[in-house]
Write a protein that holds these residues in place. Structure first.
Motif, mmCIF file in Angstrom:
data_model
loop_
_atom_site.group_PDB
_atom_site.id
_atom_site.type_symbol
_atom_site.label_atom_id
_atom_site.label_comp_id
_atom_site.label_asym_id
_atom_site.label_seq_id
_atom_site.Cartn_x
_atom_site.Cartn_y
_atom_site.Cartn_z
ATOM 1 N N LEU A 121 -8.319 16.403 -11.512
ATOM 2 C CA LEU A 121 -9.329 15.893 -10.590
ATOM 3 C C LEU A 121 -10.678 15.903 -11.294
ATOM 4 C CD1 LEU A 121 -8.408 17.802 -7.300
ATOM 5 C CD2 LEU A 121 -7.576 15.573 -8.092
ATOM 6 N N VAL A 167 -14.316 16.089 -6.028
ATOM 7 C CA VAL A 167 -13.790 16.454 -4.706
ATOM 8 C C VAL A 167 -14.976 16.714 -3.810
ATOM 9 C CG1 VAL A 167 -12.481 18.150 -3.356
ATOM 10 C CG2 VAL A 167 -11.708 17.534 -5.661
ATOM 11 N N VAL A 188 -11.270 12.557 -2.807
ATOM 12 C CA VAL A 188 -10.733 13.216 -4.003
ATOM 13 C C VAL A 188 -10.480 12.137 -5.054
ATOM 14 C CG1 VAL A 188 -8.903 14.703 -4.891
ATOM 15 C CG2 VAL A 188 -9.645 14.948 -2.513
ATOM 16 N N SER A 232 -9.621 11.132 -9.325
ATOM 17 C CA SER A 232 -8.951 11.580 -10.544
ATOM 18 C C SER A 232 -9.242 10.615 -11.690
ATOM 19 C CB SER A 232 -7.438 11.645 -10.318
ATOM 20 O OG SER A 232 -6.768 11.952 -11.532
#
Length: 161
Positions: free
Chosen positions: A51, A54, A133, A135
């Protein structure tokens, strides 16, 4: 009070169950949305692999405004008709995007982001905001991630009551 995250083990659903338990423990007895959003952002950012961002955006009645997060500095305001966060807020449906660069109207706050999962935060019919979230890995999120992060988002909304 200090908190030490317990390393996650087992299958992905088991790991999300453990993460949810930790999240609920952090929020137990606390109703402040900023405090809970800050702790949840840190917990998820450090607990899950791959990640790069967040955090939370809160709905102010007109647009989404950045709240507590972990990662690089973020876009401050997001209109409901822009990006993955805007799509989640306006549709009130979780958005799981394998390739953000192929998403119409994607807002690139962090150019390293490749995939994204955004859960709308709903208290009944009232939009509270979104849980976002990101990535740096394409197609990072699957159905298990979606269910796990939706459960954490629901626990956050419940903590506000």
């Amino acid at each position: 009070m200090s908190f030490s995250a317990i390393p996650l083990a087992g299958s992905k659903p088991d790991q999300y169950a453990q993460l949810l338990e930790q999240a609920c423990g952090l929020m137990h007895g606390e109703r402040d949305r900023v405090a809970n959003a800050a702790n949840l952002s840190a917990l998820v950012f450090h607990a899950l692999p791959q990640l790069n961002w967040v955090g939370f955006y809160f709905y102010d009645g007109a647009e989404l405004v950045v709240g507590p997060f972990q990662g690089l500095p973020a876009c401050i305001r997001i209109p409901l008709d822009k990006g993955v966060c805007g799509a989640a807020a306006s549709s009130r449906q979780t958005q799981r995007v394998a390739d953000v660069h192929a998403f119409p109207g994607h807002i690139a706050c962090d150019s390293a982001s490749r995939s994204e999962l955004v859960v709308p935060l709903l208290d009944g019919d009232r939009l509270v905001g979104v849980f976002d979230v990101d990535s740096p890995v394409a197609d990072r999120f699957d159905a298990d991630d979606q269910r796990g992060l939706e459960a954490i988002a629901a626990a956050f909304v419940e903590s506000l009551r």
